[in-house]
Design a protein around this motif. Structure first.
Motif, PDB file in Angstrom:
ATOM      1  N   LEU B  31       0.782  -1.285   0.084  1.00  0.00           N
ATOM      2  CA  LEU B  31      -0.017   0.076   0.131  1.00  0.00           C
ATOM      3  C   LEU B  31       0.722   1.178  -0.035  1.00  0.00           C
ATOM      4  O   LEU B  31       1.939   1.165   0.680  1.00  0.00           O
ATOM      5  CB  LEU B  31      -0.901  -0.055   1.260  1.00  0.00           C
ATOM      6  CG  LEU B  31      -1.798  -0.963   1.489  1.00  0.00           C
ATOM      7  CD1 LEU B  31      -2.825  -1.033   2.548  1.00  0.00           C
ATOM      8  CD2 LEU B  31      -2.557  -1.393   0.403  1.00  0.00           C
ATOM      9  N   ASP B  32       0.278   2.204  -0.538  1.00  0.00           N
ATOM     10  CA  ASP B  32       0.563   3.347  -0.413  1.00  0.00           C
ATOM     11  C   ASP B  32      -0.250   4.229   0.460  1.00  0.00           C
ATOM     12  O   ASP B  32      -1.447   4.570   0.246  1.00  0.00           O
ATOM     13  CB  ASP B  32       0.657   4.479  -1.612  1.00  0.00           C
ATOM     14  CG  ASP B  32       1.144   5.662  -1.259  1.00  0.00           C
ATOM     15  OD1 ASP B  32       0.961   6.597  -0.206  1.00  0.00           O
ATOM     16  OD2 ASP B  32       1.638   6.699  -2.199  1.00  0.00           O
ATOM     17  N   ARG B  33      -0.167   4.156   2.050  1.00  0.00           N
ATOM     18  CA  ARG B  33      -0.831   4.266   2.814  1.00  0.00           C
ATOM     19  C   ARG B  33      -1.446   5.992   3.109  1.00  0.00           C
ATOM     20  O   ARG B  33      -2.066   6.242   3.709  1.00  0.00           O
ATOM     21  CB  ARG B  33      -0.430   3.878   4.238  1.00  0.00           C
ATOM     22  CG  ARG B  33      -0.271   2.377   4.234  1.00  0.00           C
ATOM     23  CD  ARG B  33       0.331   1.938   5.455  1.00  0.00           C
ATOM     24  NE  ARG B  33       1.860   1.699   5.360  1.00  0.00           N
ATOM     25  CZ  ARG B  33       2.664   2.573   6.112  1.00  0.00           C
ATOM     26  NH1 ARG B  33       2.292   3.356   7.189  1.00  0.00           N
ATOM     27  NH2 ARG B  33       4.038   2.506   6.000  1.00  0.00           N
ATOM     28  N   TYR B  50      -8.475   1.722  -1.887  1.00  0.00           N
ATOM     29  CA  TYR B  50      -8.979   0.743  -1.081  1.00  0.00           C
ATOM     30  C   TYR B  50      -9.982   1.389  -0.050  1.00  0.00           C
ATOM     31  O   TYR B  50     -10.423   0.830   0.849  1.00  0.00           O
ATOM     32  CB  TYR B  50      -7.738  -0.101  -0.436  1.00  0.00           C
ATOM     33  CG  TYR B  50      -6.794   0.868   0.376  1.00  0.00           C
ATOM     34  CD1 TYR B  50      -7.151   1.317   1.522  1.00  0.00           C
ATOM     35  CD2 TYR B  50      -5.602   1.008   0.027  1.00  0.00           C
ATOM     36  CE1 TYR B  50      -6.354   2.153   2.324  1.00  0.00           C
ATOM     37  CE2 TYR B  50      -4.681   1.656   0.454  1.00  0.00           C
ATOM     38  CZ  TYR B  50      -5.095   2.276   1.823  1.00  0.00           C
ATOM     39  OH  TYR B  50      -3.889   2.924   2.550  1.00  0.00           O
ATOM     40  N   VAL B  51      -9.800   2.807   0.110  1.00  0.00           N
ATOM     41  CA  VAL B  51     -10.514   3.617   1.105  1.00  0.00           C
ATOM     42  C   VAL B  51     -11.891   3.353   0.867  1.00  0.00           C
ATOM     43  O   VAL B  51     -12.702   3.477   0.167  1.00  0.00           O
ATOM     44  CB  VAL B  51     -10.077   5.246   0.886  1.00  0.00           C
ATOM     45  CG1 VAL B  51     -10.701   5.963   2.036  1.00  0.00           C
ATOM     46  CG2 VAL B  51      -8.666   5.362   0.971  1.00  0.00           C
ATOM     47  N   SER B  75      -6.923   6.374  11.971  1.00  0.00           N
ATOM     48  CA  SER B  75      -7.011   7.383  12.445  1.00  0.00           C
ATOM     49  C   SER B  75      -6.782   8.527  11.509  1.00  0.00           C
ATOM     50  O   SER B  75      -7.426   9.605  11.907  1.00  0.00           O
ATOM     51  CB  SER B  75      -5.674   7.694  13.436  1.00  0.00           C
ATOM     52  OG  SER B  75      -4.565   7.748  12.710  1.00  0.00           O
ATOM     53  N   ARG B  76      -6.436   8.329  10.206  1.00  0.00           N
ATOM     54  CA  ARG B  76      -6.463   9.576   9.264  1.00  0.00           C
ATOM     55  C   ARG B  76      -7.639   9.310   8.254  1.00  0.00           C
ATOM     56  O   ARG B  76      -7.653   9.993   7.435  1.00  0.00           O
ATOM     57  CB  ARG B  76      -5.177   9.347   8.275  1.00  0.00           C
ATOM     58  CG  ARG B  76      -3.924   9.943   9.095  1.00  0.00           C
ATOM     59  CD  ARG B  76      -2.880   9.686   8.254  1.00  0.00           C
ATOM     60  NE  ARG B  76      -2.165   8.290   8.062  1.00  0.00           N
ATOM     61  CZ  ARG B  76      -2.325   7.897   6.682  1.00  0.00           C
ATOM     62  NH1 ARG B  76      -2.851   8.691   5.789  1.00  0.00           N
ATOM     63  NH2 ARG B  76      -1.934   6.547   6.416  1.00  0.00           N
ATOM     64  N   GLY B  77      -8.383   8.133   8.362  1.00  0.00           N
ATOM     65  CA  GLY B  77      -9.374   7.781   7.677  1.00  0.00           C
ATOM     66  C   GLY B  77      -9.102   7.335   6.304  1.00  0.00           C
ATOM     67  O   GLY B  77      -9.968   7.224   5.293  1.00  0.00           O
ATOM     68  N   ALA B  99      -7.107  -1.916  15.843  1.00  0.00           N
ATOM     69  CA  ALA B  99      -7.462  -0.922  15.246  1.00  0.00           C
ATOM     70  C   ALA B  99      -9.219  -0.763  15.299  1.00  0.00           C
ATOM     71  O   ALA B  99      -9.590   0.284  15.172  1.00  0.00           O
ATOM     72  CB  ALA B  99      -7.235  -0.881  13.547  1.00  0.00           C
ATOM     73  N   GLY B 100      -9.750  -1.923  15.768  1.00  0.00           N
ATOM     74  CA  GLY B 100     -11.382  -1.998  15.774  1.00  0.00           C
ATOM     75  C   GLY B 100     -11.637  -1.820  14.263  1.00  0.00           C
ATOM     76  O   GLY B 100     -12.857  -1.253  14.053  1.00  0.00           O
TER      77      GLY B 100
END
Lengths: 414, 135
Positions: B31-33, B50-51, B75-77, B99-100
């Motif tokens: 991934l490019d996160r 993938y978002v 945390s960054r959505g 992470a939930g």
């Protein structure tokens, strides 16, 4: 599935040992429940992967929350070590790392120290700190540490990601699933070697091929046909690559690793070999990382960190030479002082190379390093690094140690 | 609607569009996160975002970093809505739990074949047994 807890673990779950241990038990119950654990097993050591590129600001803040708790509530219960950090502070400017990266790293170091964690900063604990013994249950992060200690030393560990390794450190336990159970450690398939590698990059390539064959965390390869006993560095590269390409945490090498004195000890001896791996297979694997004739941007020896013996070999090859592109040699904080004292660091740096300590190249903001330095074509003798670094935008080329040094000096891959 | 039973699950009920490939997953390797796309050129989802999607893949590969990274991505959505795998390793379980993020695995079919790319799906991890619903 509900895990059985002893009285003390029940007290942790109820919060009587504070919120850090309460979180840790809750996390272990969720993970252990998913993976079918019946209970928790006591562990004697933990090893935590926690570079700040992985944690990000949110993860760093979460760790600092634990570190702010009263000392009796926050201290780890067992010897707990760290995987490489995301920088070598003394060389960060030379690498082109930015201040915000270093600030995050400093915050993590402070938090871990408050938790009582030993800042060993190494992915080769088994060569430098305290190797576990056969049958010892541990909670290790870093897949290379797990596969080496499980396979070569006979320890019992699953892959424990940073949060889970920390949970184990806080409770002194970990869920008893996977490779803590004897039944899971049986071989799943046999691989016959028609070639016994000589070089470390070849051992890495062989591990990568077997990792791809396994393709799964739960399938244990059994290796036969090797003509000699590999040394620690060979098995380090072999295991690290197998874990990287296949997510494999355990292999047996008949006559070499402690649980496999004979084939029959680990698998039905009538099991036919799933594959026979020869020189041509190694060649095909290397061709996937071929760069002949290309200009190289950076040469990296990392993942795993170099042993003193690897440092000696590199220093010997560089003596009297001059690099024309950056050459980075990454070792542990335990090996670095010996390399300094024995003149290896000076030989590498006199040739224009840089010796880095306590970090790992791919855990050190590799994408940002590429942008800052204009790096794309990366030569290495580590099959593990070649596998990982493509995801960060590099074009990896897998070479022998000797060919890496030639590429660093000529600026071109022969 | 079709239902596919899973052996294991965690997290809350989630529904969304599926992003499907007969390939494997590592947050660090693939991934490019920052931009939220699959960045590894060899990956079957290379270049795709993938978002907010339900990632449906074969299994998990590589190292331990995903255990931290999933929470950081959340945390960054810039994170998938949920995961469905044929098989998992402990790192994905640890990372999803930390992470939930909802996750399921161990289906009675090859889930990467059963779910068409782009299909609308719902994950019900609290059902007995846990199910993935295809609409």
């Amino acid at each position: 599935m509900t895990l059985a807890l002893d009285e003390e673990a029940e007290a942790m779950r109820a919060g009587r040992f504070g919120p850090a241990r309460q979180w840790a038990i809750a996390h272990q119950l969720e993970v252990g429940g998913y993976l079918g654990a019946a209970d928790l097993v006591p562990v004697s050591q933990a090893h935590i992967m926690a570079d700040t590129e992985s944690l990000g600001a949110s993860g760093v803040g979460w760790l600092e929350g634990l570190a702010a708790l009263p000392e009796t509530e926050r201290r780890v219960r067992i010897p707990t070590m760290t995987d490489p950090r995301g920088t070598d502070f003394s060389q960060a400017a030379r690498l082109g790392q930015q201040e915000w990266m270093l600030a995050l790293e400093r915050r993590v170091v402070a938090a871990f120290e408050a938790l009582g964690v030993l800042m060993t900063d190494t992915c080769v604990t088994y060569q430098t700190i305290m190797p576990p013994v056969a049958g010892e249950h541990v909670a290790y992060g870093d897949t290379g540490v797990v596969i080496y200690c499980n396979s070569v030393l006979g320890a019992r560990s699953n892959f424990e990601g940073g949060p889970s390794a920390l949970a184990a450190a806080l409770t002194g336990r970990t869920p008893r699933y996977g490779y803590h159970l004897e039944a899971a450690r049986r071989g799943a398939f046999v691989v016959r070697l028609a070639v016994t590698p000589a070089r470390l990059d070849e051992w890495g390539a062989l591990g990568a091929i077997i990792g791809r064959l396994a393709g799964d965390y739960w399938r244990v390869p059994v290796i036969v046909g090797h003509e000699r006993v590999p040394g620690s560095d060979a098995l380090k590269h072999f295991g690290a690559a197998m874990a990287s390409y296949g997510s494999v945490p355990l292999f047996h090498m008949v006559g070499v690793t402690p649980e496999a004195p004979t084939l029959a000890q680990v698998i039905d001896p009538a099991t036919p070999a799933l594959a026979t791996i020869g020189e041509a297979d190694l060649g095909r694997f290397r061709s996937g990382y071929d760069g002949r004739g290309e200009a190289v941007d950076v040469v990296v020896f990392s993942a795993p960190q170099l042993s003193l013996i690897e440092m000696q070999a590199l220093a010997g090859l560089l003596a009297g030479r001059r690099t024309s592109v950056p050459l980075l040699a990454v070792t542990s904080p335990q090996v670095k002082p010996d390399a300094d004292r024995m003149g290896m660091t000076a030989k590498i740096e006199d040739a224009g190379g840089t010796v880095l300590s306590g970090m790992c190249f791919y855990q050190s903001y590799a994408r940002e390093l590429a942008a800052a330095n204009g790096w794309r074509v990366l030569a290495t003798n580590s099959a593990k690094l070649a596998n990982i670094i493509g995801g960060y935008g590099y074009r990896p080329v897998l070479l022998s140690l000797e060919a890496c040094v030639e590429a660093a000096c000529s600026g071109r891959i022969a | 609607m079709k239902e596919f039973r899973a052996a294991s699950a965690l997290g809350e009920r989630v529904s969304g569009r599926a992003l499907v490939a007969a390939d494997n997953f590592s947050a660090r390797y693939d991934l490019d996160r920052i931009s939220g796309i699959f960045s590894r050129a060899e990956h079957k989802l290379a270049g795709r975002s993938y978002v907010g999607l339900v990632l449906v893949l074969n299994t998990v590969k590589g190292g331990v970093a995903s255990a931290w990274m999933l929470r950081e991505m959340k945390s960054r959505g810039v994170v998938p809505a949920a995961f469905a795998f044929n098989r998992v390793n402990p790192i994905m379980v640890q990372g999803a739990a930390f992470a939930g993020i909802t996750m399921m695995s161990g289906f009675d079919v090859d889930i990467t074949v059963a779910i068409p790319d782009g299909a609308q799906v719902a994950l019900e991890p609290d059902a007995t047994p846990p199910v993935l619903c295809l609409f």
